[in-house]
Design an enzyme around this catalytic site. Sequence first.
Site, mmCIF file in Angstrom:
data_model
loop_
_atom_site.group_PDB
_atom_site.id
_atom_site.type_symbol
_atom_site.label_atom_id
_atom_site.label_comp_id
_atom_site.label_asym_id
_atom_site.label_seq_id
_atom_site.Cartn_x
_atom_site.Cartn_y
_atom_site.Cartn_z
ATOM 1 N N LYS A 159 0.866 -1.185 0.000
ATOM 2 C CA LYS A 159 0.000 0.000 0.000
ATOM 3 C C LYS A 159 0.893 1.222 0.000
ATOM 4 C CE LYS A 159 -4.495 0.611 0.076
ATOM 5 N NZ LYS A 159 -5.474 -0.297 -0.552
ATOM 6 N N GLY B 147 -23.794 3.247 1.955
ATOM 7 C CA GLY B 147 -23.008 3.765 0.833
ATOM 8 C C GLY B 147 -23.811 3.657 -0.449
ATOM 9 N N GLY C 112 -21.845 4.492 -3.549
ATOM 10 C CA GLY C 112 -20.762 4.816 -4.469
ATOM 11 C C GLY C 112 -20.491 3.637 -5.383
ATOM 12 N N ASN C 113 -19.252 3.511 -5.837
ATOM 13 C CA ASN C 113 -18.914 2.484 -6.826
ATOM 14 C C ASN C 113 -19.289 1.085 -6.344
ATOM 15 O OD1 ASN C 113 -16.440 0.438 -7.513
ATOM 16 N ND2 ASN C 113 -17.209 1.495 -9.313
#
Length: 428
Positions: A107, A219, A221-222
């Site tokens: 990351k 949520g 979103g995507n």
Amino acid sequence: MEKKAFNPFTMAQAQFDKAADILNLDPGARALLREPLREYHFSIPIRMDDGSSHVFRGFRVQHNDARGPGKGGIRFHPQETIDTVRALAMWMTWKCATVDIPLGGSKGGVICDPHNLSDREQEQICRGWVRQLSRDVGPLVDVPAPDIMTSAQHMLWMLDEFETIRGEKLPGFITGKPVGMGGSLGRTEATGYGVVFTIREALKTLDKRPEDTVASVQGFGNVAQYAIQLYQQIGGTVICVSCWDQKDQTAYSFVKKDGIDYNALRSITDRFGGIDKSKAKDLGYEILPGDAWLEQEADILIPAAMEHQITGDNVEKIHQRAIIVAEGANGPTTPEADAVMAKRNIYLLPDLLANAGGVTCSYFEQVQCNMNYYWEKDEVLGKLDVKMTSAYHAVAEMARKRNLYMRDAANCIAISRVAQASRDRGWV
Ligand code: NAD
């Protein structure tokens, strides 16, 4: 209280320790896997648009690459911390191992706020990040991807810098690129669809038909949108979604007991996944506080917004009807909440498994780039279904055989695979 003390790396290590105890992992492997293999901390000096110079701090953590090149996103965030990056790198190692793709976990991040930076300044940060790391990343070493506040454009700037330094075309260096510039068809849908592939299989295990279930989602979103789309296609009904309202700086839940109209709701949603409240009211939605999504009378809960959402403080609010929690988001459930959910026999589809469709499709993107041959969307999504389905069954089988909570089963599978690879290489 709980929120203030929250350190994602402490939580990731606590989850690791629990699985290592179950596996009776030897001290060498335990010491190796509990910490990142490598960390890079560096400065990125930038000439700002006003002529001043500014130094940004950047990170890359390579947690473990025993099973293959590292894989993981790059986050641009003003509150980025090295412990967040460490935790996310460790979770990437386990996630890739859970779905059995030949990649390790990494990351990256830069402490910055893109809201206050021009495109040119952001481009300089992307190029500076690659200049600091070009010797330590690459298609066969460590493959970055977009994450919070980084986009396909950022990935292209990074690729361009990397290829300029190396003097060759290496599109497999980075994923999340636009389709047509080395990106994969199906990547946009992959995470949300992956969540539903695991829900579909879990419902078979629990002997339930999707048509007889309702879901509540945090949520829009995507991840949430594509999860809702596919869940409705297989017959499920979504009665609630929640999202963040940028203007009011608070979250709201949008409820429709007979089922949301996905297309209508999407048409009144902005690109950040925020739903227009007054238009939703006109469409007949009941608007409740942000955490109401958790209390709905639903069989399936899908947290698909952010980390640290189901905690010791609110887990008791989950309705008695709930049978499945499918983690679209990373780290939405704390260990305190896990303990309560396990006691209540709620069937958890942990983040490592449920949202691994994203990294699996990024892996497909990397494979296509390295071959310089691109698949049709159906082929990508078909391969994704195969991977997610077999990962689900491996985790479910482990949970059944050893009588484990599903998160522990996924962690045990992942950790034992990475420990084995480390042993086979003679590292421990
Ligand atoms: P996104 O930015 O597209 O959408 C986030 C959604 O969450 C928005 O609808 C936003 O309004 C809502 N939200 C934010 N804060 C909220 C709050 N307090 N209460 C209710 N809703 C809130 O993000 P995404 O790409 O859909 O990612 C969602 C989660 O899934 C993140 O945890 C991310 O790390 C994880 N994830 C994403 C992918 C991927 O491929 N996109 C892959 C794996 C994991």
